[in-house]
Design an enzyme around this catalytic site. Structure first.
Site, PDB file in Angstrom:
ATOM      1  N   LEU A   1       4.545  -6.969 -11.205  1.00  0.00           N
ATOM      2  CA  LEU A   1       5.018  -5.848 -12.006  1.00  0.00           C
ATOM      3  C   LEU A   1       6.439  -5.429 -11.662  1.00  0.00           C
ATOM      4  CD1 LEU A   1       1.779  -3.682 -11.887  1.00  0.00           C
ATOM      5  CD2 LEU A   1       2.567  -5.100 -13.776  1.00  0.00           C
TER       6      LEU A   1
ATOM      7  N   GLU B   1       0.828  -1.207   0.000  1.00  0.00           N
ATOM      8  CA  GLU B   1       0.000   0.000   0.000  1.00  0.00           C
ATOM      9  C   GLU B   1       0.865   1.260   0.000  1.00  0.00           C
ATOM     10  OE1 GLU B   1      -2.314  -3.403   1.456  1.00  0.00           O
ATOM     11  OE2 GLU B   1      -0.360  -2.581   2.029  1.00  0.00           O
TER      12      GLU B   1
END
Length: 443
Positions: A358, A76
């Protein structure tokens, strides 16, 4: 008659929601009181902040009404960093504070966000009197929750004070969605407290609408972590050299969970039959597991008569020879991925939902992952369609993937695929800030 029945149903639903909130508050308050001795030992770091007693610098910032951004942990924080950067680059000069729940999240915030945030602190527990204490001290002009942070008490108290609430980089995983369906009215009430819900994918927005969220609150802007990775790749800072120490090709196994290291090691031993100078960098999801992994390596060497020299990063001179490097530090995995000829991303051969696919892809490194990637399903699909990601189910398939790619032309092709993907996906955080800032100005 129909309208009267609808009003009765709505009133009944509201009564149930209020009853659930009251039960939640009561249960959490009792659990906090009963469990405080354990909590005080378990969360000694930042205990006062978690109880809503904020330090003096935060108290002073409260007089200027800061923007409060909350990011639970490492992932986050990675999504929050480009959002905060976009705010500062736009000229937002008001105080901005960032809370985290975990110590690893705090460490990552110090590294990625740094002085862009006026203060870092630990998130207060969602107990009524604790929340009231923290909110009264901070008096935020707005509250931004990253991803799927829905704490009923905090949202309720902020909403009562007419403070705008934003969910940024939001997602509703299948697990979360199934749970929400059981309490649809309650979740609808909670999510409708947000001024805006900015989701990664259209599917997330559809789930929110199905739960009863006002469509006008919902926007789909993409994944902020893509922009975060681009910023990290282009600007740093980096804690490890850009090139691996001299030697054979490096394969990376990142964010591995218990039960995956054995499969990775079996695959690596297969690779060394073809590439005898190959090396492995193994990065467990939880760095404290490094010693257990080293013990596993020693046991394997003894059982199989192998001589795979293993080191741990914190005690290793990188220029020294090693066959397997076990990373026992937080915050270096992104740097390590640069070294890889290929990279396996963990949490995916065991049912953990997967980790961030990613991170290696942004360096043009081909990605392997197991079948359990629910938390990164969209990234897996998009990377897979471009030939940048491959599903593996066992050591044999992972070894085949690691030995099946190479050469300068292949490297150039992957780099082009990487550029195309990130050019398409890489501005979600900036879009999110534009939408949030418009609502802040109106308050």
């Amino acid at each position: 008659m129909v309208r009267r029945e609808e009003r009765i149903a709505a009133t009944g639903g509201e009564w149930k929601n209020q009853a659930l909130l009251a039960a939640y508050r009561g249960c959490l308050s009792l659990a906090y009181a009963a469990g405080f001795p354990y909590l005080a030992r378990r969360y000694r770091e930042g205990l006062a902040e978690r109880r809503g007693f904020l330090p003096e610098p935060l108290c002073r910032l409260g007089t200027e009404r800061p923007l409060w951004v909350h990011a639970v942990s490492v992932g986050e924080v990675q999504a929050a960093s480009p959002f905060i950067a976009a705010a500062r680059e736009s000229g937002f000069a008001a105080p901005l504070v960032l809370s985290t729940t975990t110590s690893t999240g705090r460490t990552m915030a110090e590294r990625l966000v740094g002085p862009a945030a006026d203060a870092l602190f630990y998130y207060p527990w969602d107990v009524p009197r604790i929340v009231r204490r923290a909110v009264s001290t901070l008096r935020p002009r707005g509250y931004v929750a990253m991803e799927t942070e829905v704490w009923p008490e905090l949202l309720g108290q902020l909403d009562e004070r007419k403070i705008p609430l934003f969910l940024v980089n939001g997602r509703l995983s299948e697990r979360t969605f199934r749970k929400a369906l059981r309490w649809r009215s309650f979740w609808s009430m909670l999510l409708n407290r947000f001024t805006l819900l900015l989701f990664r994918e259209e599917e997330d927005g559809e789930k929110a609408r199905f739960l009863g969220v006002d469509p006008g609150r919902i926007h789909v802007v993409g994944d902020a972590k893509v922009e975060a990775l681009l910023r990290r790749r282009n600007k740093g800072p980096f804690s490890l050299p850009s090139e691996p120490p001299p030697g054979g090709p490096v394969f990376v196994a990142g964010s591995t969970h218990e039960g995956e290291e054995e499969i990775v090691l079996d695959a690596f031993c297969r690779v060394r039959r073809t590439l005898p100078d190959a090396r492995l960098v193994l990065v467990p999801r939880h760095p404290e597991r490094a010693e257990a992994i080293l013990a596993l390596l020693r046991a394997r060497n003894g059982e199989r008569g192998e001589a795979l020299k293993s080191e741990r990063l914190s005690r290793c001179n990188l220029s020294a020879s090693w066959t397997i490097l076990v990373v026992d530090r937080v915050g270096v995995l992104f740097d390590v991925y640069r070294w890889g000829r290929s990279a396996f991303v963990g949490g995916s051969l065991v049912p953990r939902g997967g980790q961030n696919l990613l991170e290696p892809a942004v360096w043009g490194v081909p990605v392997q992952h197991g079948p359990f990637v629910e938390d990164f399903a969209t990234a897996a699909e998009k990377l897979g369609q471009r030939g940048m990601a491959q599903v593996v189910r066992n050591a044999e398939e992972l070894a085949a993937a690691w030995t099946g790619r190479g050469g300068a032309e292949e490297g150039e092709r992957r780099s082009e695929l990487c550029r195309a993907f990130f050019d398409e996906e890489g501005c979600a955080a900036s879009k999110a800030w534009e939408l949030v800032s418009e609502r802040l100005v109106l308050q």
